[in-house]
Design a protein around this motif. Structure first.
Motif, PDB file in Angstrom:
ATOM      1  N   HIS A 118       0.822  -1.216   0.000  1.00 46.64           N
ATOM      2  CA  HIS A 118       0.000   0.000   0.000  1.00 46.64           C
ATOM      3  C   HIS A 118       0.862   1.275   0.000  1.00 46.64           C
ATOM      4  CE1 HIS A 118      -3.420  -2.481   1.998  1.00 46.64           C
ATOM      5  NE2 HIS A 118      -3.334  -2.690   0.704  1.00 46.64           N
ATOM      6  N   GLU A 151      -8.851 -10.323 -14.452  1.00 52.92           N
ATOM      7  CA  GLU A 151      -9.141 -10.341 -13.003  1.00 52.92           C
ATOM      8  C   GLU A 151      -7.850 -10.278 -12.198  1.00 52.92           C
ATOM      9  OE1 GLU A 151     -13.271 -13.000 -12.720  1.00 52.92           O
ATOM     10  OE2 GLU A 151     -11.336 -14.014 -12.839  1.00 52.92           O
ATOM     11  N   VAL A 163      -6.688  -7.429  -9.371  1.00 52.99           N
ATOM     12  CA  VAL A 163      -6.359  -7.661  -7.954  1.00 52.99           C
ATOM     13  C   VAL A 163      -5.398  -6.575  -7.456  1.00 52.99           C
ATOM     14  CG1 VAL A 163      -5.159  -9.225  -6.343  1.00 52.99           C
ATOM     15  CG2 VAL A 163      -6.765 -10.144  -8.010  1.00 52.99           C
ATOM     16  N   GLY A 164      -4.415  -6.243  -8.297  1.00 51.29           N
ATOM     17  CA  GLY A 164      -3.444  -5.218  -7.914  1.00 51.29           C
ATOM     18  C   GLY A 164      -4.117  -3.890  -7.623  1.00 51.29           C
ATOM     19  N   ARG A 188      -7.435  -3.366  -7.052  1.00 53.26           N
ATOM     20  CA  ARG A 188      -8.497  -3.468  -6.042  1.00 53.26           C
ATOM     21  C   ARG A 188      -7.944  -3.514  -4.616  1.00 53.26           C
ATOM     22  NH1 ARG A 188     -13.759  -4.383  -6.734  1.00 53.26           N
ATOM     23  NH2 ARG A 188     -13.581  -4.935  -8.924  1.00 53.26           N
ATOM     24  N   PHE A 189      -6.827  -4.225  -4.448  1.00 47.63           N
ATOM     25  CA  PHE A 189      -6.321  -4.428  -3.087  1.00 47.63           C
ATOM     26  C   PHE A 189      -5.064  -3.616  -2.769  1.00 47.63           C
ATOM     27  CE2 PHE A 189      -8.757  -8.198  -4.117  1.00 47.63           C
ATOM     28  CZ  PHE A 189      -9.542  -8.343  -2.993  1.00 47.63           C
ATOM     29  N   GLY A 190      -4.295  -3.267  -3.817  1.00 48.36           N
ATOM     30  CA  GLY A 190      -2.999  -2.640  -3.529  1.00 48.36           C
ATOM     31  C   GLY A 190      -2.917  -1.170  -3.834  1.00 48.36           C
ATOM     32  N   ALA A 214       0.025  -6.812 -12.972  1.00 50.03           N
ATOM     33  CA  ALA A 214      -0.710  -6.787 -11.695  1.00 50.03           C
ATOM     34  C   ALA A 214       0.024  -5.916 -10.683  1.00 50.03           C
ATOM     35  CB  ALA A 214      -0.877  -8.205 -11.163  1.00 50.03           C
ATOM     36  N   SER A 215       1.350  -5.986 -10.700  1.00 52.55           N
ATOM     37  CA  SER A 215       2.141  -5.161  -9.779  1.00 52.55           C
ATOM     38  C   SER A 215       2.001  -3.681 -10.124  1.00 52.55           C
ATOM     39  CB  SER A 215       3.618  -5.556  -9.837  1.00 52.55           C
ATOM     40  OG  SER A 215       3.769  -6.914  -9.497  1.00 52.55           O
ATOM     41  N   THR A 251      -0.982  -1.635  -8.874  1.00 53.34           N
ATOM     42  CA  THR A 251      -1.003  -1.110  -7.502  1.00 53.34           C
ATOM     43  C   THR A 251      -0.501   0.341  -7.462  1.00 53.34           C
ATOM     44  OG1 THR A 251       1.237  -1.863  -6.967  1.00 53.34           O
ATOM     45  CG2 THR A 251      -0.543  -3.426  -6.521  1.00 53.34           C
TER      46      THR A 251
END
Lengths: 243, 328
Positions: free
Chosen positions: A79, A99, A103-104, A106-108, A150-151, A154
Motif C-alpha cells: 500500500h 481479473e 487484484v493489484g 483493487r487491493f494494492g 498486476a504489480s 497497484t
C-alpha cells in the motif's frame, strides 16, 4: 539538484539459525533510477527482496520515502508503493488475466480501485487481447508480463523485479528489457532488478550492487563494477581474476 | 460461472425442492430427509467456501456445527433466550471460536491447518462430557434433552409437523446460499482465491492474509454454528455422538460428490449424499462400504465432482470452475 533517495537500507541482517543470509548490507536507491542487484546463486538476493517487502523480520533499518518500514506486513508495504515480482512466475490460477491485474488495483492501490488504470496496465503489458483467458493458458513470457501488470496496477513508486529474464530466450529478453525501460521512463517508476545476465544489468541499470553470501562486494557504476576483480573472482574464480 | 447464473441455478434447485412437499408432504420420513438435506447443504457449502475457495484445510466444520448446536440449546434451556435469537447467538459463539482457531492457523499451511482444526474436533467431545462442560450446561455424557423448538410470530415449529419446519429450513438455506454466492462473487471471494492460489503474490499485491483468513473462518463458522443451533431446536436433543467420524466422513463425501470449489456443487452433494445414505439404511453395516466405494469411483472418474462434469460438458467457465480441483 541532488536526486532524492527513495529507499535506504542500513545494516540489513537476516539470520536463519546459524546461517547469515544477509550480512550488514547497506544500500540506497534513488528516485527514478534502475538499481541492479547481482550475485552468485545463494548470495541472498531474493532474501533481500523478502526483507524489503516484509516477508521476514530482520535486523537493521529500511526507510522508504523517509518512513521506516521494518515490521510492517507485506500488504501494508504494498500500500505504501513497493511492488514486487517473483523469480518463479506467481499467478492466480483461479482467475482470468483481466481479473488477475484487477487484484493489484483493487487491493494494492492506495487511492482505491481504478478500473481505467487497470485496463491501461493490461494494455501496457500487451495483454488486453487475452484479458478473458484463464491465467494458466499464458506462456512463460505472458505470465511474467501478467505479474508485472498486476504489480503496476497497484500504482507503485518502486517495482522490484526478481530475475525477470530467467528461462527466457534472447527475443523474450529483449522484449522484457524494452518493457522494463518503458516502465521506468514512461511511468516514472523506480526499479530494482535482480538478474544473472550481466548484459541486461549493464544495459539497464545506473547502479549495480554485487553481493556474495549476503555481504556487499561492491556497488556503483555497472561497467566499473563488472570489471572489478573481486566480482570476477566471485563469479569465475581466482584464475580469471588474476588474468 | 457468474453470480447471476449461480443465483439462477440455486433458484431452480430450491424452487424444485420447495415443490417436493406437494408430493411427499404425507411422509414424515421423507420430509425429515429433506430437512436434513437442507441443513447439511449449508454446512457443506460453508466447508466448500473455506476449503474450496479460500484453500484453507479446515477440518473443524463439524465441531463448529456442534458448538453452535450446544450453544443455542444452552442459551435457550439455561438462560431462557428465545430459540430464534439463540440460534444467532450460537452463530456468534461459533464465529468467536472460529476466529480463535484461525489465529494459530495463520502461521500454518495445508495439512498443518487440517491437524489443528481437527484437533478442535477431537477435543470437543471430551470437553462437552467433562465437568467443565457440565458446568456450562452441556449435560455431560447424557447430552441435552428437551431443547425447545423454534417459535416465530406465535407459531411453534414442532418436528412432529415437518412441513412448516421444512419451509423454515428452506428459507434459512436460501439466505445462507445467497450470502455464500455474494461472498464468492465479491472482492472477498477474489481475495480468498488469490490467497489460495499464491499467498506470497497476493500479499505483495496488497491482500491482507490476516484479515481475509479471519473473515472466512468467522463467516463460515458463524453460518455453520447458526445452522447447528437450528438443528438442535429441530431434533430437540443433542449428544456428542455427532462428533464421531461418521458425520465428518459423510460431510466430506458431500463435498467430493458436488466438487470441491465448485459451488453450488456442495448443495447438490448434500442432497445426493443424505438421500443415498438414507436409502442405504436397510443394508446396515454394508452402508459405509458402499459409500466408500462410491466415493472412490467418483474421485477417480469425476475429480471435480458432478458440477465439474456439468461445467465441462456445457463449457461453463468462470470463477468456480477454475477454483476447483486445485487444492494446495
Amino acid at each position: 539538484m541532488a536526486e532524492r533517495v527513495l529507499l535506504r537500507a542500513s545494516n540489513l541482517t537476516k539470520r536463519f539459525g546459524a546461517l547469515v543470509a544477509v550480512n550488514n548490507l547497506s544500500f540506497q536507491v534513488k528516485e527514478g533510477e534502475i538499481f541492479g542487484i547481482a550475485g552468485p546463486n545463494g548470495a541472498g538476493k531474493s532474501t533481500v527482496y523478502n526483507l524489503l517487502t516484509g516477508v521476514y523480520p530482520f535486523e537493521g533499518r529500511v526507510e522508504f520515502e523517509g518512513r521506516e518500514i521494518a515490521g510492517l506486513p507485506p500488504h501494508k508495504i504494498a500500500h505504501m508503493g513497493i511492488a514486487r515480482t517473483f523469480q518463479v512466475p506467481q499467478i492466480f490460477a483461479s482467475l482470468t488475466v483481466g481479473e488477475c491485474v484487477d487484484v493489484g488495483s483493487r487491493f494494492g492501490c492506495p487511492g482505491g480501485y481504478d478500473r481505467a488504470y487497470t485496463s491501461e496496465m493490461l494494455d501496457f503489458v500487451s495483454l488486453t487481447d487475452q484479458k478473458d483467458r484463464p491465467t494458466e493458458q499464458l506462456n512463460l513470457l505472458g505470465k511474467k508480463r501478467l505479474m508485472i501488470g498486476a504489480s503496476l496496477a497497484t500504482k507503485p513508486k518502486i517495482l522490484m523485479l526478481d530475475e525477470p529474464m530467467a528461462g527466457s530466450n534472447f527475443k523474450e529478453i529483449q522484449q522484457l528489457m524494452d518493457l522494463i525501460k518503458k516502465i521506468n521512463q514512461d511511468l516514472g517508476i523506480t526499479i530494482i532488478i535482480i538478474e544473472h545476465f550481466m548484459k541486461v544489468l549493464t544495459e539497464l541499470t545506473k547502479t549495480l550492487l554485487i553481493i556474495e553470501t549476503g555481504t556487499e562486494i561492491c556497488c556503483g557504476d555497472p561497467v566499473e563494477v563488472t570489471a572489478n576483480p573481486k566480482v570476477i573472482q566471485c563469479y569465475l574464480g581466482d584464475a580469471y581474476a588474476e588474468n | 460461472m457468474d453470480g447471476k447464473r449461480r443465483i439462477l441455478i440455486m433458484a431452480v434447485v430450491f424452487g424444485l425442492v420447495a415443490l417436493l412437499p406437494i408430493f411427499f408432504g404425507g411422509s414424515k420420513v421423507i420430509m425429515h430427509i429433506l430437512i436434513m438435506c437442507l441443513i447439511w447443504s449449508v454446512v457443506a457449502s460453508c466447508w466448500d467456501l473455506i476449503m474450496g475457495f479460500a484453500g484453507i484445510f479446515s477440518f473443524g466444520q463439524v465441531a463448529f456445527f456442534v458448538i453452535g448446536a450446544y450453544a443455542s440449546a444452552i442459551f435457550s434451556l439455561r438462560l431462557g433466550v428465545p430459540p430464534i435469537i439463540s440460534t444467532f447467538l450460537a452463530g456468534a459463539v461459533a464465529a468467536a471460536v472460529g476466529v480463535l482457531v484461525a489465529l494459530p492457523c495463520l502461521r500454518l499451511k495445508g495439512a498443518y491447518v487440517a491437524l489443528v482444526t481437527f484437533a478442535v474436533h477431537m477435543i470437543l467431545a471430551p470437553f462437552l462430557k467433562s465437568n467443565m462442560g457440565r458446568a456450562i450446561g452441556t449435560g455431560g455424557a447424557q447430552g441435552l434433552l428437551t431443547i425447545p423448538p423454534i417459535s416465530l410470530f406465535g407459531y411453534t415449529f414442532q418436528n412432529a409437523e415437518p412441513i412448516p419446519f421444512f419451509y423454515l429450513t428452506l428459507v434459512v438455506a436460501v439466505i445462507c446460499s445467497l450470502i455464500i454466492i455474494l461472498v464468492i462473487m465479491s472482492h472477498w471471494g477474489t481475495a480468498f482465491l488469490t490467497l489460495k492460489d499464491s499467498e506470497d503474490f497476493a500479499r505483495a499485491l496488497g491482500v491482507s492474509a490476516l484479515r481475509y483468513k479471519l473473515m472466512v473462518f468467522a463467516l463460515t463458522s458463524f453460518l455453520t454454528g447458526m445452522i447447528g443451533g437450528f438443528y438442535g431446536h429441530y431434533v430437540g436433543m443433542l449428544s456428542t455422538r455427532m462428533l464421531g467420524i461418521d458425520l465428518f466422513v459423510t460431510l466430506m463425501i458431500m463435498l467430493v460428490i458436488g466438487g470441491v470449489g465448485q459451488y453450488p456443487g456442495a448443495v447438490l452433494g448434500a442432497f445426493f449424499t443424505v438421500t443415498i445414505n438414507e436409502m442405504l439404511a436397510p443394508v446396515g453395516s454394508y452402508r459405509p462400504l458402499i459409500l466408500g466405494a462410491m466415493v472412490l469411483i467418483l474421485v477417480l472418474a469425476l475429480p471435480d465432482g458432478v458440477v465439474g462434469l456439468i461445467r465441462s460438458l456445457f463449457n461453463l467457465g468462470g470463477r468456480g470452475a477454475r477454483a476447483g480441483g486445485r487444492m494446495k
